[in-house]
Design a protein around this motif. Structure first.
Motif, PDB file in Angstrom:
ATOM      1  N   GLY A  67       0.908  -1.574  -0.020  1.00  0.00           N
ATOM      2  CA  GLY A  67       0.098   0.070   0.110  1.00  0.00           C
ATOM      3  C   GLY A  67       0.778   1.119  -0.070  1.00  0.00           C
ATOM      4  O   GLY A  67       0.884   1.714  -1.098  1.00  0.00           O
ATOM      5  N   SER A 113     -10.002   5.473   4.100  1.00  0.00           N
ATOM      6  CA  SER A 113      -8.351   4.632   4.659  1.00  0.00           C
ATOM      7  C   SER A 113      -7.402   5.341   5.304  1.00  0.00           C
ATOM      8  O   SER A 113      -7.574   5.988   4.952  1.00  0.00           O
ATOM      9  CB  SER A 113      -7.897   3.844   3.392  1.00  0.00           C
ATOM     10  N   HIS A 167      -8.896   0.548   4.553  1.00  0.00           N
ATOM     11  CA  HIS A 167      -7.916  -0.135   4.433  1.00  0.00           C
ATOM     12  C   HIS A 167      -6.594   0.419   5.409  1.00  0.00           C
ATOM     13  O   HIS A 167      -6.360   2.236   5.653  1.00  0.00           O
ATOM     14  CB  HIS A 167      -7.124   0.536   3.110  1.00  0.00           C
ATOM     15  N   ALA A 219      -3.238   1.351   5.990  1.00  0.00           N
ATOM     16  CA  ALA A 219      -2.634   1.766   4.588  1.00  0.00           C
ATOM     17  C   ALA A 219      -1.184   1.831   4.884  1.00  0.00           C
ATOM     18  O   ALA A 219      -0.163   0.433   4.314  1.00  0.00           O
ATOM     19  CB  ALA A 219      -2.262   3.006   4.432  1.00  0.00           C
ATOM     20  N   GLU A 260      -1.547  -2.561   4.826  1.00  0.00           N
ATOM     21  CA  GLU A 260      -1.690  -3.028   3.761  1.00  0.00           C
ATOM     22  C   GLU A 260      -0.781  -3.917   2.626  1.00  0.00           C
ATOM     23  O   GLU A 260       0.710  -3.013   1.799  1.00  0.00           O
ATOM     24  CB  GLU A 260      -2.395  -1.802   2.980  1.00  0.00           C
ATOM     25  N   ALA A 316      -9.637  -3.501   6.011  1.00  0.00           N
ATOM     26  CA  ALA A 316      -8.867  -4.258   4.740  1.00  0.00           C
ATOM     27  C   ALA A 316      -7.051  -3.449   5.425  1.00  0.00           C
ATOM     28  O   ALA A 316      -6.721  -2.980   5.485  1.00  0.00           O
ATOM     29  CB  ALA A 316      -8.582  -3.478   3.270  1.00  0.00           C
ATOM     30  N   GLY A 317      -5.957  -4.400   5.703  1.00  0.00           N
ATOM     31  CA  GLY A 317      -4.446  -4.129   5.854  1.00  0.00           C
ATOM     32  C   GLY A 317      -3.826  -5.139   6.585  1.00  0.00           C
ATOM     33  O   GLY A 317      -4.490  -5.127   7.999  1.00  0.00           O
TER      34      GLY A 317
END
Length: 255
Positions: free
Chosen positions: A20, A136, A177, A179, A182, A207-208
């Protein structure tokens, strides 16, 4: 109950898994990829459709991704959310091309500041139920700051109870996310998962960093089942060796 949610990340027209923090708006010189698919986006879309992995997001990471995104959406009409370059001008186009929902990020933060006029315009165009806001973020001390422009630019917006409660009036879900983790497969940001569950009045997908099938149970415990989880680079369908796609599907069926 926490659910497994899928992802199809598209960069330069191909399905990829990217670390990410290495994605830049200006150059791909520092880009680090964990996976570059030889199969088309529709292959992964069909896989999600056949296994009824609802709430999967298709993310366009930069230019040259529209064709592959439309191909993915076409494989499961009404089955995917689409993000990446979404604006009030093109949001309806993506709904018309089969997206269940549109995910908006950078458009809401011109000059790295939250623009409530743009938020209202998007809400008016597609409606609350079709809108997902991507918050995110990057961790700064004991706070999380929303990041835009492929996670390179920090905005004026912090993720907290006040922010999530306000924005929830305009959208049906949040996508977050983390980051900083990620694409690294080094574990999730547990504190963020706990905070999202506590602060958000609407569904959230995190997410991540997920690197084990056990992370589904972990997120379920940390969030009281309020936060869903996306796997990316760790998944075997994206070249990973840590998490089986089939095991994620089994989790969804059994929970």
């Amino acid at each position: 109950m926490t659910r497994f949610r899928g992802c199809i990340d598209i960069h330069a027209g191909k399905v990829k898994q990217i670390v990410g923090g290495t994605l830049s708006t200006d150059t791909d010189a520092g880009l680090k990829t964990n996976f570059v698919a030889t199969l088309p986006s529709s292959h992964f879309a069909t896989l999600y459709k056949e296994n009824v992995v609802t709430g999967t997001h298709v993310i366009k990471l930069g230019p040259g991704c529209d064709e592959a995104a439309i191909e993915a959406l076409g494989a499961w009409k009404g089955g995917f959310q689409i993000g990446g370059g979404i604006t009030s001008d093109n949001a309806q186009f993506w709904v018309d091309n089969g997206a269940e929902k549109v995910i908006v990020t950078s458009y809401l933060f011109p000059n790295a500041e939250l623009d409530l006029t743009r938020l209202q315009q998007l809400h008016d165009k597609v409606g609350k139920e079709r809108l997902v806001i991507d918050l995110s973020c990057r961790r700064r001390g004991d706070q999380w700051v929303v990041a835009m422009n492929k996670w390179q630019t920090l905005t004026d917006t912090k993720i907290n109870k006040q922010t999530l409660e306000y924005l929830a009036g305009y959208c049906s879900e949040f996508l977050v996310h983390a980051a900083d983790v990620e694409g690294l497969c080094r574990g999730i940001d547990e504190d963020l998962v706990v905070a999202l569950a506590e602060w958000s009045p609407i569904p959230v997908t995190y997410a991540g960093g997920a690197n084990s099938i056990d992370d589904l149970a972990l997120v379920n415990r940390l969030s009281g089942g309020k936060v869903d989880l996306t796997y990316g680079s760790a998944l075997d369908i994206f070249g990973g060796t840590l998490v089986s796609f089939d095991a994620c599907v089994v989790w969804n069926r059994e929970h």
